[in-house]
Design a protein around this motif. Sequence first.
Motif, PDB file in Angstrom:
ATOM      1  N   GLN A  91       0.826  -1.208   0.000  1.00 24.25           N
ATOM      2  CA  GLN A  91       0.000   0.000   0.000  1.00 24.25           C
ATOM      3  C   GLN A  91       0.857   1.255   0.000  1.00 24.25           C
ATOM      4  OE1 GLN A  91      -2.810   0.046   3.170  1.00 24.25           O
ATOM      5  NE2 GLN A  91      -3.731   1.952   2.512  1.00 24.25           N
ATOM      6  N   ASN A  92       1.926   1.262   0.848  1.00 25.33           N
ATOM      7  CA  ASN A  92       2.776   2.462   0.882  1.00 25.33           C
ATOM      8  C   ASN A  92       3.999   2.295  -0.018  1.00 25.33           C
ATOM      9  OD1 ASN A  92       4.154   0.599   2.336  1.00 25.33           O
ATOM     10  ND2 ASN A  92       4.163   1.725   4.259  1.00 25.33           N
ATOM     11  N   TYR A  93       3.903   1.390  -0.975  1.00 19.89           N
ATOM     12  CA  TYR A  93       4.934   1.109  -1.997  1.00 19.89           C
ATOM     13  C   TYR A  93       6.178   0.461  -1.423  1.00 19.89           C
ATOM     14  CZ  TYR A  93       2.060   4.932  -3.709  1.00 19.89           C
ATOM     15  OH  TYR A  93       1.004   5.742  -3.988  1.00 19.89           O
ATOM     16  N   ALA A  94       6.574   0.876  -0.183  1.00 18.65           N
ATOM     17  CA  ALA A  94       7.759   0.285   0.452  1.00 18.65           C
ATOM     18  C   ALA A  94       8.960   0.276  -0.476  1.00 18.65           C
ATOM     19  CB  ALA A  94       7.446  -1.133   0.953  1.00 18.65           C
ATOM     20  N   LEU A  95       9.192   1.385  -1.155  1.00 17.86           N
ATOM     21  CA  LEU A  95      10.410   1.496  -1.968  1.00 17.86           C
ATOM     22  C   LEU A  95      11.593   1.666  -1.029  1.00 17.86           C
ATOM     23  CD1 LEU A  95       9.159   3.900  -4.766  1.00 17.86           C
ATOM     24  CD2 LEU A  95       9.161   1.415  -4.733  1.00 17.86           C
ATOM     25  N   TYR A  96      12.784   1.347  -1.537  1.00 19.30           N
ATOM     26  CA  TYR A  96      13.981   1.532  -0.725  1.00 19.30           C
ATOM     27  C   TYR A  96      14.467   2.964  -0.936  1.00 19.30           C
ATOM     28  CZ  TYR A  96      13.574  -3.475  -1.423  1.00 19.30           C
ATOM     29  OH  TYR A  96      13.091  -4.742  -1.513  1.00 19.30           O
ATOM     30  N   PRO A  97      14.291   3.835   0.064  1.00 17.97           N
ATOM     31  CA  PRO A  97      14.499   5.273  -0.163  1.00 17.97           C
ATOM     32  C   PRO A  97      15.953   5.639  -0.436  1.00 17.97           C
ATOM     33  CG  PRO A  97      13.954   4.847   2.125  1.00 17.97           C
ATOM     34  CD  PRO A  97      13.815   3.550   1.417  1.00 17.97           C
ATOM     35  N   THR A  98      16.882   4.791  -0.002  1.00 18.33           N
ATOM     36  CA  THR A  98      18.284   5.158  -0.198  1.00 18.33           C
ATOM     37  C   THR A  98      18.830   4.652  -1.532  1.00 18.33           C
ATOM     38  OG1 THR A  98      18.913   3.185   1.022  1.00 18.33           O
ATOM     39  CG2 THR A  98      18.795   5.228   2.260  1.00 18.33           C
ATOM     40  N   MET A  99      17.961   4.003  -2.314  1.00 14.66           N
ATOM     41  CA  MET A  99      18.425   3.504  -3.607  1.00 14.66           C
ATOM     42  C   MET A  99      17.709   4.232  -4.730  1.00 14.66           C
ATOM     43  SD  MET A  99      18.378  -0.571  -3.189  1.00 14.66           S
ATOM     44  CE  MET A  99      19.064  -1.417  -1.780  1.00 14.66           C
ATOM     45  N   LYS A 100      18.421   4.373  -5.848  1.00 13.24           N
ATOM     46  CA  LYS A 100      17.791   4.975  -7.021  1.00 13.24           C
ATOM     47  C   LYS A 100      16.765   4.005  -7.600  1.00 13.24           C
ATOM     48  CE  LYS A 100      21.541   7.989  -8.170  1.00 13.24           C
ATOM     49  NZ  LYS A 100      22.812   8.150  -8.865  1.00 13.24           N
ATOM     50  N   VAL A 101      15.906   4.537  -8.462  1.00 15.30           N
ATOM     51  CA  VAL A 101      14.844   3.723  -9.047  1.00 15.30           C
ATOM     52  C   VAL A 101      15.428   2.459  -9.685  1.00 15.30           C
ATOM     53  CG1 VAL A 101      13.135   3.657 -10.893  1.00 15.30           C
ATOM     54  CG2 VAL A 101      13.266   5.647  -9.382  1.00 15.30           C
ATOM     55  N   TYR A 102      16.520   2.643 -10.423  1.00 19.39           N
ATOM     56  CA  TYR A 102      17.137   1.495 -11.085  1.00 19.39           C
ATOM     57  C   TYR A 102      17.475   0.401 -10.066  1.00 19.39           C
ATOM     58  CZ  TYR A 102      20.352  -1.268 -13.913  1.00 19.39           C
ATOM     59  OH  TYR A 102      20.953  -2.288 -14.575  1.00 19.39           O
ATOM     60  N   ASP A 103      18.115   0.823  -8.969  1.00 24.81           N
ATOM     61  CA  ASP A 103      18.551  -0.160  -7.972  1.00 24.81           C
ATOM     62  C   ASP A 103      17.371  -0.757  -7.220  1.00 24.81           C
ATOM     63  OD1 ASP A 103      21.355   0.243  -8.459  1.00 24.81           O
ATOM     64  OD2 ASP A 103      21.074   2.207  -7.567  1.00 24.81           O
ATOM     65  N   ASN A 104      16.320   0.057  -7.059  1.00 28.88           N
ATOM     66  CA  ASN A 104      15.107  -0.467  -6.444  1.00 28.88           C
ATOM     67  C   ASN A 104      14.573  -1.648  -7.252  1.00 28.88           C
ATOM     68  OD1 ASN A 104      13.334   0.672  -4.118  1.00 28.88           O
ATOM     69  ND2 ASN A 104      14.508   2.417  -4.871  1.00 28.88           N
ATOM     70  N   ILE A 105      14.515  -1.430  -8.571  1.00 28.54           N
ATOM     71  CA  ILE A 105      13.951  -2.476  -9.428  1.00 28.54           C
ATOM     72  C   ILE A 105      14.927  -3.651  -9.537  1.00 28.54           C
ATOM     73  CG2 ILE A 105      13.077  -2.969 -11.746  1.00 28.54           C
ATOM     74  CD1 ILE A 105      12.226  -0.074 -11.947  1.00 28.54           C
ATOM     75  N   ALA A 106      16.227  -3.331  -9.522  1.00 26.93           N
ATOM     76  CA  ALA A 106      17.226  -4.372  -9.736  1.00 26.93           C
ATOM     77  C   ALA A 106      17.505  -5.193  -8.483  1.00 26.93           C
ATOM     78  CB  ALA A 106      18.527  -3.742 -10.235  1.00 26.93           C
ATOM     79  N   PHE A 107      17.064  -4.698  -7.327  1.00 30.28           N
ATOM     80  CA  PHE A 107      17.494  -5.303  -6.060  1.00 30.28           C
ATOM     81  C   PHE A 107      17.276  -6.820  -5.997  1.00 30.28           C
ATOM     82  CE2 PHE A 107      16.770  -6.380  -1.534  1.00 30.28           C
ATOM     83  CZ  PHE A 107      18.022  -6.052  -1.058  1.00 30.28           C
ATOM     84  N   SER A 108      16.060  -7.252  -6.353  1.00 32.88           N
ATOM     85  CA  SER A 108      15.775  -8.682  -6.214  1.00 32.88           C
ATOM     86  C   SER A 108      16.675  -9.506  -7.132  1.00 32.88           C
ATOM     87  CB  SER A 108      14.309  -8.955  -6.525  1.00 32.88           C
ATOM     88  OG  SER A 108      14.044  -8.634  -7.868  1.00 32.88           O
ATOM     89  N   LEU A 109      16.990  -8.953  -8.303  1.00 28.89           N
ATOM     90  CA  LEU A 109      17.844  -9.690  -9.238  1.00 28.89           C
ATOM     91  C   LEU A 109      19.279  -9.728  -8.718  1.00 28.89           C
ATOM     92  CD1 LEU A 109      16.454  -8.202 -12.558  1.00 28.89           C
ATOM     93  CD2 LEU A 109      15.821 -10.338 -11.447  1.00 28.89           C
ATOM     94  N   GLU A 110      19.705  -8.609  -8.118  1.00 26.74           N
ATOM     95  CA  GLU A 110      21.051  -8.578  -7.548  1.00 26.74           C
ATOM     96  C   GLU A 110      21.177  -9.613  -6.438  1.00 26.74           C
ATOM     97  OE1 GLU A 110      22.304  -4.694  -6.180  1.00 26.74           O
ATOM     98  OE2 GLU A 110      21.841  -3.913  -8.181  1.00 26.74           O
ATOM     99  N   VAL A 111      20.166  -9.636  -5.585  1.00 24.70           N
ATOM    100  CA  VAL A 111      20.192 -10.593  -4.480  1.00 24.70           C
ATOM    101  C   VAL A 111      20.245 -12.017  -5.027  1.00 24.70           C
ATOM    102  CG1 VAL A 111      18.828 -11.528  -2.593  1.00 24.70           C
ATOM    103  CG2 VAL A 111      19.050  -9.076  -2.850  1.00 24.70           C
ATOM    104  N   ALA A 112      19.546 -12.234  -6.149  1.00 26.72           N
ATOM    105  CA  ALA A 112      19.525 -13.574  -6.749  1.00 26.72           C
ATOM    106  C   ALA A 112      20.775 -13.836  -7.586  1.00 26.72           C
ATOM    107  CB  ALA A 112      18.264 -13.735  -7.596  1.00 26.72           C
TER     108      ALA A 112
END
Lengths: 354, 293
Positions: free
Chosen positions: A82-103
Motif C-alpha cells: 500500500q505504501n509502496y515500500a520502496l527503498y528510499p536510499t536507492m535509485k529507481v534502477y537499484d530499487n527495481i534491480a534489487f531482487s535480481l542482484e540478491v539472486a
Amino acid sequence: MATVEYNRIGKSFGAVNIMRDVSFRIEEHQFVVLLGPSGCGKTTLLRMTAGLETVSEGDLMIGGKRVNDVHPRDRDIAMVFQNYALYPTMKVYDNIAFSLEVAKVQTDEIKRRVEAAAEVLNLTPYLQRYPKELSGGQRQRVAMGRAMVREPSVFLFDEPLSNLDAKLRAHMRTEIRQLHNRLKTTTIYVTHDQIEAMTMADKIVVMRAGKIEQIGSPDEVYDTPASKYVADFIGSAAINFMPGTVVTGEGQPAVDTPNGRIRVLPGAAVKPGQKVICGIRPTDAVVSDDGPIRTRALLVERMGHDVQLCTAAPAGQFLAIVDRSRPFAEGVEVRFDAAPEKVHVFDAETEMRL
Amino acid sequence: MHQSRGIRTLRTIAGWLVVGVFFFPIYFWTTVAFRNAKDIFNWPPIFVDFEPTARNFEQVFGISLGFGFGAQEAVTPGGGNFYMAPRLWDSIVIASMSTVLAIVVATLAAYCLSRMHFRGRHEFVNWVLSTRMMPPVAVAVPMFFIFKQFSLLDTYLGVILVHGLMNLPLAVLLMKSFFDDIPSEIDESALLDGASRWTIFRRIVLPMAKGGIAATAVLCFIFSWTEFLFVLTLTQTSIKTVPVVSSTFVTSIGTAWGNMAALGAAAIVPAFIVIMLVQRHLVRGLTMGSLKQ
C-alpha cells in the motif's frame, strides 16, 4: 503462472480467531480481487499468501504445492504494498534491480530486464532518480516494476492505489489491468474499493469478518448479491433497503413494505407471511406516475449525464439515479417502480438472498 | 508570516541574547586560557584588554608554540606537571572506541528488538532501560574490584568497555525508536525480493538509519568525553581522560586556572569536530520520526 488454492484456511492471533474456513481456488492467469471493509481479513489473507504471516489452519497451495511452511522468498511471488515500500536510499534502477542482484543474476541481464520493465511502465527517464523525487503515481509504478522484473508466478497487490488521488487512481487502475492482460500473471488484488474490484477483477471474493461472503464475477456479485451485506457493499450509489412481509397478490408474489407493495419474481423462494428485506438499486428505480413507491424529493443532484434524486420515502431515505430528461424540483412528489427481476429479496433473519 | 518591524527586531535581539548566554562562558573560558595568572581574577573583570600568552597551552602540550606573545621561558622538555597532551589522546581513543562499541552492539540489538518477535521482547526492553535507573556511583566500587580481578584497571580496554556499556541502554532505545520509524513493509518487501535478514539490515535498513546512528553516536561520544566517575575509579597512572586530569590542576599550592582553561578549550575541539562531521545527518536524525514518506 500458477494456481493458488486456499483450503480451509484459518488464522488466529493468540487466542483471537480472526479467520476460519476460507476455501477457494484461483486459476492460472486469473485476476482475483479480495474485497471487503477494513478489518475483514483480506490483507491478512494476502500476507499469508506472501508468507509474511503464518497460516494457523488449513493448507495454502501455490502451483499445486503446499507452501504453508515455505519461506517467502521461495514462494515465487511478488507483492506491491500500500505504501509502496520502496527503498528510499536507492535509485529507481537499484530499487527495481534489487531482487535480481540478491539472486545473483548477471549484471547485463539485470540491466536488460530493468530497462525492459522501465520501458513498459514509462519509467525510463526516472531510473537515476531517488524515490523521494517521484510523484505518487511514479512511485506506484516503481513498486510494480520491482514486482514485475522478477517474473514471479503470482502477483500480490495490497491496496496499491489507496494513496493516490481519484484521477490518478482511475488511470492506474486501467494500467494495472492492461499490464495483467499483457503479462497474464496470476494476480491477487486486495482493496476496499468496490469500483476497483468491479472494473479490474475476473473474479471477486467478497469478505466479511474473516469469512467469504460471496465469490463470483463482477456481474454476478452485482446482479445476484448473495446477501444483504454484498448488495450493500457493491454498487457506488448505495442500494435502497426496505423491510417487508411477503404476500401473494394477483398470482405473483409481492412484498408489502412501508413504501408500498413491491412485486418480486415469481421464482423467488418466498413464502407468504415471511419477513424479508427488499433491495432496489438506485439505477434500477424507474420514475413511474403510478409506481408503488411514493417519495418526496429532498435533493436533486445533477451529475451531468444523469440526476441523482435523494428522496424521503416512508421507509426512510430513498435514492434513485434517473435520466435528466424530466425536470425535477425539490419538494415535489416522485413515484418510483422497479422491475420484479431487479428487486433483490433477502431473508430478514439471515440476510441471505432468497 | 507577516510580522511588524518591531517584533522582528525584538526577535533578533532575543535570538542574539540567547546565543550570547550560551556563547559567553565558552568565550571567557577560552580567553582565560590565553591569560597570565594575574589577569584572570581582575575586578572589574576584563574581557578583551589583557596581555595574551600561549604559556598555558605550551605547558599543557609540552611544546614551544614558536609564536611568542612577549618573552617566554623555555618549557620543560617532555612536559612538567601540567603536561597533558597524552591525556587528550586518551580521551579521544576512549570516546571514539566506546562510541563505536556502543553503536555496533546497540544497532544490532535495536534492529532485533524492533523487527523480530520473540518471547519476552517487551520485558527485555524494560530491563535494558532499568539498567539506567541505577546511580552509577552505586556500582563504581564493585566495578573496581571486578576490573581488578580481570586486570582491566588502568587500561584503554577497561574504560572503553565501561563507557560503551553505560551508553548501551540509551543507544539501544534510541536506535530502536529510529528503526521503529522505518516502515516494516520495507523489510518485508526486501524479504519477498529474496534478501536475507543480514542483507536487509546492511543494504536497506542501515542506510536509512544513518541519521539515527549519527545522533546516537554524538550522544555516546559526548557522554564518554565528559564522564568523570568511572575514569577516576578505574584508572591510576597510565591513562586518564580530560575531565579527570582537569581536577589535578587543583593543587596544594593553588589552582592553575590558566592551564585548566587551556586544556578545557583544547578539549572542545575534538568533540566539536565529531559533531561537525555528523551534523549533516544529525538534524535529519533528530526529526526523522516526524517525516512521513
